[in-house]
Write a protein that holds these residues in place. Structure first.
Motif, mmCIF file in Angstrom:
data_model
loop_
_atom_site.group_PDB
_atom_site.id
_atom_site.type_symbol
_atom_site.label_atom_id
_atom_site.label_comp_id
_atom_site.label_asym_id
_atom_site.label_seq_id
_atom_site.Cartn_x
_atom_site.Cartn_y
_atom_site.Cartn_z
ATOM 1 N N ALA A 45 -12.094 21.339 -67.058
ATOM 2 C CA ALA A 45 -11.390 21.660 -66.726
ATOM 3 C C ALA A 45 -11.839 23.930 -67.286
ATOM 4 O O ALA A 45 -10.553 24.115 -66.492
ATOM 5 C CB ALA A 45 -9.764 21.278 -66.617
ATOM 6 N N GLY A 46 -12.894 23.856 -68.631
ATOM 7 C CA GLY A 46 -12.731 25.048 -68.485
ATOM 8 C C GLY A 46 -12.206 25.272 -69.954
ATOM 9 O O GLY A 46 -11.617 24.576 -70.815
ATOM 10 N N SER A 47 -12.127 26.370 -70.527
ATOM 11 C CA SER A 47 -11.060 26.518 -71.419
ATOM 12 C C SER A 47 -10.348 27.096 -71.977
ATOM 13 O O SER A 47 -9.362 27.137 -71.133
ATOM 14 C CB SER A 47 -12.328 28.179 -72.082
ATOM 15 O OG SER A 47 -11.692 28.149 -73.218
ATOM 16 N N ALA A 48 -9.838 25.769 -73.487
ATOM 17 C CA ALA A 48 -8.408 25.908 -73.297
ATOM 18 C C ALA A 48 -8.011 27.027 -73.766
ATOM 19 O O ALA A 48 -6.721 27.641 -73.894
ATOM 20 C CB ALA A 48 -8.184 24.520 -74.417
ATOM 21 N N SER A 49 -9.168 28.206 -75.263
ATOM 22 C CA SER A 49 -8.106 29.443 -75.264
ATOM 23 C C SER A 49 -8.210 30.952 -74.660
ATOM 24 O O SER A 49 -8.878 30.455 -73.166
ATOM 25 C CB SER A 49 -9.055 29.921 -76.574
ATOM 26 O OG SER A 49 -10.268 29.852 -75.789
ATOM 27 N N PRO A 50 -6.931 31.527 -74.515
ATOM 28 C CA PRO A 50 -6.967 32.287 -73.916
ATOM 29 C C PRO A 50 -8.435 33.408 -73.510
ATOM 30 O O PRO A 50 -9.022 33.462 -74.932
ATOM 31 C CB PRO A 50 -5.998 33.495 -73.911
ATOM 32 C CG PRO A 50 -5.547 32.958 -75.737
ATOM 33 C CD PRO A 50 -6.637 31.644 -75.694
ATOM 34 N N PRO A 51 -8.656 33.838 -72.555
ATOM 35 C CA PRO A 51 -9.747 35.026 -72.572
ATOM 36 C C PRO A 51 -10.072 36.256 -73.915
ATOM 37 O O PRO A 51 -8.825 36.771 -73.900
ATOM 38 C CB PRO A 51 -9.686 35.582 -71.411
ATOM 39 C CG PRO A 51 -8.205 35.509 -70.945
ATOM 40 C CD PRO A 51 -7.977 34.322 -71.345
#
Length: 87
Positions: A45-51
């Motif tokens: 579902a994409g990266s778990a960390s903030p951009p």
């Protein structure tokens, strides 16, 4: 989709975790998702960390306020005192 293949063949969670080089804690969560939605449920579902900040477009308003704050606090040390002031 090695996890899905492992679930389908009935491999234990520890074997799947070792093969994918992840903690055994993740595997039961993936197994539940696989049980509910099949292999498609295991897609990322994409990266778990903030951009990262370097990739976040910063607004001109934020830049202006940051620059103003920077000039107001220039030369100050912790506690809001100037370097030559008496405590």
């Amino acid at each position: 989709m090695k996890a899905a293949e492992g679930f389908a063949s009935g491999e234990p969670h520890s074997v799947i975790a070792k093969e994918l080089r992840v903690s055994v804690r993740f595997v039961p969560r993936w197994r539940r998702a696989w049980d509910r939605g099949g292999p498609r449920a295991l897609r990322s579902a994409g990266s778990a960390s903030p951009p990262r900040l370097s990739k976040v477009p910063s607004s001109p308003r934020w830049k202006r306020s940051w620059r103003r704050g920077q000039s107001r606090t220039a030369g100050r040390i912790s506690g809001g005192r100037s370097p030559g002031s008496i405590p």
